[in-house]
Design a protein around this motif. Structure first.
Motif, PDB file in Angstrom:
ATOM      1  N   MET A 165     -29.331  12.820 -15.498  1.00  0.00           N
ATOM      2  CA  MET A 165     -30.491  11.971 -15.255  1.00  0.00           C
ATOM      3  C   MET A 165     -30.061  10.537 -14.978  1.00  0.00           C
ATOM      4  O   MET A 165     -29.302   9.944 -15.752  1.00  0.00           O
ATOM      5  CB  MET A 165     -31.422  12.003 -16.471  1.00  0.00           C
ATOM      6  N   LEU A 166     -30.549   9.984 -13.855  1.00  0.00           N
ATOM      7  CA  LEU A 166     -30.191   8.637 -13.431  1.00  0.00           C
ATOM      8  C   LEU A 166     -31.409   7.717 -13.436  1.00  0.00           C
ATOM      9  O   LEU A 166     -32.486   8.099 -12.977  1.00  0.00           O
ATOM     10  CB  LEU A 166     -29.607   8.651 -12.012  1.00  0.00           C
ATOM     11  N   ASP A 167     -31.213   6.524 -13.944  1.00  0.00           N
ATOM     12  CA  ASP A 167     -32.238   5.486 -13.915  1.00  0.00           C
ATOM     13  C   ASP A 167     -31.760   4.391 -12.960  1.00  0.00           C
ATOM     14  O   ASP A 167     -30.754   3.736 -13.217  1.00  0.00           O
ATOM     15  CB  ASP A 167     -32.451   4.917 -15.323  1.00  0.00           C
ATOM     16  N   PHE A 168     -32.481   4.220 -11.842  1.00  0.00           N
ATOM     17  CA  PHE A 168     -32.120   3.185 -10.877  1.00  0.00           C
ATOM     18  C   PHE A 168     -32.808   1.884 -11.292  1.00  0.00           C
ATOM     19  O   PHE A 168     -33.994   1.674 -11.055  1.00  0.00           O
ATOM     20  CB  PHE A 168     -32.498   3.618  -9.458  1.00  0.00           C
ATOM     21  N   LEU A 169     -32.036   1.020 -11.934  1.00  0.00           N
ATOM     22  CA  LEU A 169     -32.566  -0.134 -12.650  1.00  0.00           C
ATOM     23  C   LEU A 169     -33.309  -1.115 -11.755  1.00  0.00           C
ATOM     24  O   LEU A 169     -34.270  -1.755 -12.188  1.00  0.00           O
ATOM     25  CB  LEU A 169     -31.422  -0.846 -13.380  1.00  0.00           C
ATOM     26  N   ASN A 170     -32.880  -1.246 -10.508  1.00  0.00           N
ATOM     27  CA  ASN A 170     -33.471  -2.240  -9.613  1.00  0.00           C
ATOM     28  C   ASN A 170     -34.452  -1.641  -8.612  1.00  0.00           C
ATOM     29  O   ASN A 170     -34.823  -2.297  -7.634  1.00  0.00           O
ATOM     30  CB  ASN A 170     -32.360  -2.990  -8.859  1.00  0.00           C
ATOM     31  N   GLU A 171     -34.851  -0.394  -8.848  1.00  0.00           N
ATOM     32  CA  GLU A 171     -35.773   0.279  -7.928  1.00  0.00           C
ATOM     33  C   GLU A 171     -37.018   0.736  -8.680  1.00  0.00           C
ATOM     34  O   GLU A 171     -36.921   1.363  -9.735  1.00  0.00           O
ATOM     35  CB  GLU A 171     -35.106   1.499  -7.281  1.00  0.00           C
ATOM     36  N   ASP A 172     -38.170   0.438  -8.132  1.00  0.00           N
ATOM     37  CA  ASP A 172     -39.429   0.940  -8.696  1.00  0.00           C
ATOM     38  C   ASP A 172     -39.855   2.140  -7.864  1.00  0.00           C
ATOM     39  O   ASP A 172     -40.700   2.053  -6.974  1.00  0.00           O
ATOM     40  CB  ASP A 172     -40.494  -0.153  -8.675  1.00  0.00           C
ATOM     41  N   ILE A 173     -39.253   3.288  -8.161  1.00  0.00           N
ATOM     42  CA  ILE A 173     -39.454   4.479  -7.351  1.00  0.00           C
ATOM     43  C   ILE A 173     -40.916   4.925  -7.356  1.00  0.00           C
ATOM     44  O   ILE A 173     -41.419   5.485  -6.379  1.00  0.00           O
ATOM     45  CB  ILE A 173     -38.536   5.617  -7.846  1.00  0.00           C
ATOM     46  N   GLN A 205     -37.887  12.555 -11.164  1.00  0.00           N
ATOM     47  CA  GLN A 205     -38.266  13.015 -12.502  1.00  0.00           C
ATOM     48  C   GLN A 205     -38.709  11.829 -13.353  1.00  0.00           C
ATOM     49  O   GLN A 205     -38.040  10.789 -13.389  1.00  0.00           O
ATOM     50  CB  GLN A 205     -37.061  13.693 -13.172  1.00  0.00           C
ATOM     51  N   PRO A 206     -39.858  11.940 -14.059  1.00  0.00           N
ATOM     52  CA  PRO A 206     -40.253  10.875 -14.997  1.00  0.00           C
ATOM     53  C   PRO A 206     -39.190  10.676 -16.072  1.00  0.00           C
ATOM     54  O   PRO A 206     -38.558  11.624 -16.514  1.00  0.00           O
ATOM     55  CB  PRO A 206     -41.554  11.414 -15.606  1.00  0.00           C
ATOM     56  N   ILE A 207     -39.003   9.437 -16.489  1.00  0.00           N
ATOM     57  CA  ILE A 207     -37.993   9.103 -17.489  1.00  0.00           C
ATOM     58  C   ILE A 207     -38.637   8.969 -18.862  1.00  0.00           C
ATOM     59  O   ILE A 207     -39.492   8.108 -19.083  1.00  0.00           O
ATOM     60  CB  ILE A 207     -37.269   7.782 -17.139  1.00  0.00           C
ATOM     61  N   ASP A 208     -38.242   9.834 -19.772  1.00  0.00           N
ATOM     62  CA  ASP A 208     -38.660   9.757 -21.169  1.00  0.00           C
ATOM     63  C   ASP A 208     -40.165   9.551 -21.296  1.00  0.00           C
ATOM     64  O   ASP A 208     -40.942  10.204 -20.634  1.00  0.00           O
ATOM     65  CB  ASP A 208     -37.878   8.670 -21.899  1.00  0.00           C
ATOM     66  N   ASN A 209     -40.551   8.609 -22.163  1.00  0.00           N
ATOM     67  CA  ASN A 209     -41.973   8.392 -22.431  1.00  0.00           C
ATOM     68  C   ASN A 209     -42.545   7.221 -21.645  1.00  0.00           C
ATOM     69  O   ASN A 209     -43.564   6.659 -22.016  1.00  0.00           O
ATOM     70  CB  ASN A 209     -42.184   8.143 -23.927  1.00  0.00           C
ATOM     71  N   SER A 210     -41.888   6.838 -20.570  1.00  0.00           N
ATOM     72  CA  SER A 210     -42.369   5.731 -19.752  1.00  0.00           C
ATOM     73  C   SER A 210     -43.023   6.277 -18.487  1.00  0.00           C
ATOM     74  O   SER A 210     -43.068   7.481 -18.255  1.00  0.00           O
ATOM     75  CB  SER A 210     -41.206   4.823 -19.370  1.00  0.00           C
ATOM     76  N   GLU A 211     -43.526   5.369 -17.678  1.00  0.00           N
ATOM     77  CA  GLU A 211     -44.084   5.765 -16.391  1.00  0.00           C
ATOM     78  C   GLU A 211     -43.078   5.542 -15.266  1.00  0.00           C
ATOM     79  O   GLU A 211     -43.417   5.597 -14.092  1.00  0.00           O
ATOM     80  CB  GLU A 211     -45.371   4.986 -16.111  1.00  0.00           C
ATOM     81  N   LYS A 212     -41.837   5.321 -15.646  1.00  0.00           N
ATOM     82  CA  LYS A 212     -40.804   5.077 -14.656  1.00  0.00           C
ATOM     83  C   LYS A 212     -40.271   6.402 -14.112  1.00  0.00           C
ATOM     84  O   LYS A 212     -40.181   7.399 -14.835  1.00  0.00           O
ATOM     85  CB  LYS A 212     -39.662   4.263 -15.272  1.00  0.00           C
ATOM     86  N   ILE A 213     -39.913   6.395 -12.837  1.00  0.00           N
ATOM     87  CA  ILE A 213     -39.372   7.589 -12.186  1.00  0.00           C
ATOM     88  C   ILE A 213     -37.877   7.414 -11.975  1.00  0.00           C
ATOM     89  O   ILE A 213     -37.410   6.368 -11.512  1.00  0.00           O
ATOM     90  CB  ILE A 213     -40.050   7.831 -10.819  1.00  0.00           C
ATOM     91  N   CYS A 240     -27.217   2.277 -10.783  1.00  0.00           N
ATOM     92  CA  CYS A 240     -28.016   3.090 -11.695  1.00  0.00           C
ATOM     93  C   CYS A 240     -27.364   3.164 -13.067  1.00  0.00           C
ATOM     94  O   CYS A 240     -26.247   2.688 -13.268  1.00  0.00           O
ATOM     95  CB  CYS A 240     -28.194   4.508 -11.146  1.00  0.00           C
ATOM     96  N   LYS A 241     -28.074   3.757 -13.994  1.00  0.00           N
ATOM     97  CA  LYS A 241     -27.546   4.017 -15.327  1.00  0.00           C
ATOM     98  C   LYS A 241     -27.686   5.510 -15.606  1.00  0.00           C
ATOM     99  O   LYS A 241     -28.755   6.085 -15.401  1.00  0.00           O
ATOM    100  CB  LYS A 241     -28.326   3.215 -16.371  1.00  0.00           C
ATOM    101  N   VAL A 242     -26.599   6.123 -16.042  1.00  0.00           N
ATOM    102  CA  VAL A 242     -26.653   7.542 -16.409  1.00  0.00           C
ATOM    103  C   VAL A 242     -27.266   7.641 -17.806  1.00  0.00           C
ATOM    104  O   VAL A 242     -26.717   7.121 -18.776  1.00  0.00           O
ATOM    105  CB  VAL A 242     -25.248   8.177 -16.396  1.00  0.00           C
ATOM    106  N   LEU A 243     -28.395   8.308 -17.893  1.00  0.00           N
ATOM    107  CA  LEU A 243     -29.100   8.415 -19.168  1.00  0.00           C
ATOM    108  C   LEU A 243     -28.617   9.592 -20.000  1.00  0.00           C
ATOM    109  O   LEU A 243     -28.542   9.512 -21.225  1.00  0.00           O
ATOM    110  CB  LEU A 243     -30.607   8.538 -18.927  1.00  0.00           C
ATOM    111  N   GLN A 244     -28.312  10.689 -19.344  1.00  0.00           N
ATOM    112  CA  GLN A 244     -27.850  11.866 -20.075  1.00  0.00           C
ATOM    113  C   GLN A 244     -27.318  12.903 -19.103  1.00  0.00           C
ATOM    114  O   GLN A 244     -27.628  12.885 -17.910  1.00  0.00           O
ATOM    115  CB  GLN A 244     -29.003  12.496 -20.869  1.00  0.00           C
TER     116      GLN A 244
END
Length: 296
Positions: A165-173, A205-213, A240-244
């Motif tokens: 799972m990747l979180d693209f920190l500077n992108e509001d997907i 994919q939604p990230i955890d309990n947020s509304e971020k994709i 990006c940041k690798v979450l898991q």
């Protein structure tokens, strides 16, 4: 009532978290549908403890049982995410205390229990425990509601695969329209190929309990750890940041269960999942069905 969505990874803490199959090329108009379903799922608050208990344990085991977060950055990341998702600090500390014992890494092991129930309803219980007999006993009690039996045959209904799972920190997907979401995945595909990172598919994919994709990178289950670590080493380059990274199970075919036409089965499924609330060793449940709330 509980809403079940296919290709689910349900992770309890008190209850469940659903990990939906999101569309590879989902447009702006579809995000709200994804997040709406996720909002309903988030009401099942037990989702976090099981998930993050598992992530913390993996972070410790894969780093030679080091529990010092100044050295083990995977562990720090897992703990930070757990705290952000409101996992009680005492729960985290209790798990860390367990790993201070030199025998803890041998005591805590993963156990997979496939269950086949009424009308082909199939579940895979993913547990992290030091007492597998107790896990099996609890599962048998839960699945009585769906006339379920623990059997390895249940694995035949699922594909075992790896996910990062990747979180693209500077992108509001979540703000992307169809064209931009397509372009983003196309560019990411080319970038990963240029970096010689092997993968099979990319999914929003939604990230955890947020509304971020975020983006889920699908790989073979054998390569999960390798690809997870490789992507971690390329985080800055990818932005990006690798979450898991984890091994999961995806159903080959999805059973559609109508709440209107089969209320007894839906009720039995709800009772089954309600009983999982007390299963402290449960990391997640994979299912092969979805419940249809309304018939048109």
């Amino acid at each position: 009532s509980y809403i079940y969505v296919h290709t689910i990874m349900i992770r309890p803490t008190s209850l469940l978290k659903f990990q939906e199959t999101t569309l590879k090329k989902a447009g702006h108009s579809k995000w709200q549908n994804i997040l709406h379903r996720k909002s309903a799922q988030d009401k099942l608050k037990a989702a976090n403890i099981g998930k993050y208990r598992n992530l913390i344990s993996i972070a410790i085991k894969e780093n030679n049982n080091v529990i010092d977060t100044n050295i083990n950055f995977d562990l720090k990341n897992a703990i930070d995410r757990a705290m952000e998702s409101n996992v009680p600090k005492k729960t985290i500390n209790a798990l860390l205390e367990k790993y201070k014992n030199k025998d803890a890494s041998n005591a805590l092991k993963q156990y997979i229990y496939p269950v086949v129930g009424k009308n082909g309803v199939t579940l895979i219980f993913d547990c992290l425990s030091e007492n597998p007999k107790h896990c099996m006993s609890e599962i048998k009690s839960c699945v009585k509601n769906i006339e379920g039996t623990i059997t390895q045959q249940g694995l035949h209904f699922f594909e075992k695969r790896g996910e990062v799972m990747l979180d693209f920190l500077n992108e509001d997907i979540a703000e992307f329209d169809d064209a931009k979401s397509d372009e983003f995945l196309d560019n990411l595909t080319l970038t990963l190929l240029d970096l010689e990172i092997e993968f099979e598919e990319l999914e929003f994919q939604p990230i955890d309990n947020s509304e971020k994709i975020g983006v889920r990178v699908i790989t073979t289950f054998e390569d999960t750890k390798k690809i997870g670590h490789l992507l971690t080493s390329k985080q800055e380059e990818l932005g990006c940041k690798v979450l898991q990274h984890e091994v999961t199970y995806k159903a080959h075919d999805i059973l559609e269960i109508s709440k209107e036409q089969d209320p007894a089965l839906v009720k039995a499924i709800n009772r089954c999942f309600q009983e999982t609330q007390s299963m402290t060793d449960l990391s997640g449940i994979y299912t092969n069905f979805k419940i249809i709330e309304n018939e048109e």
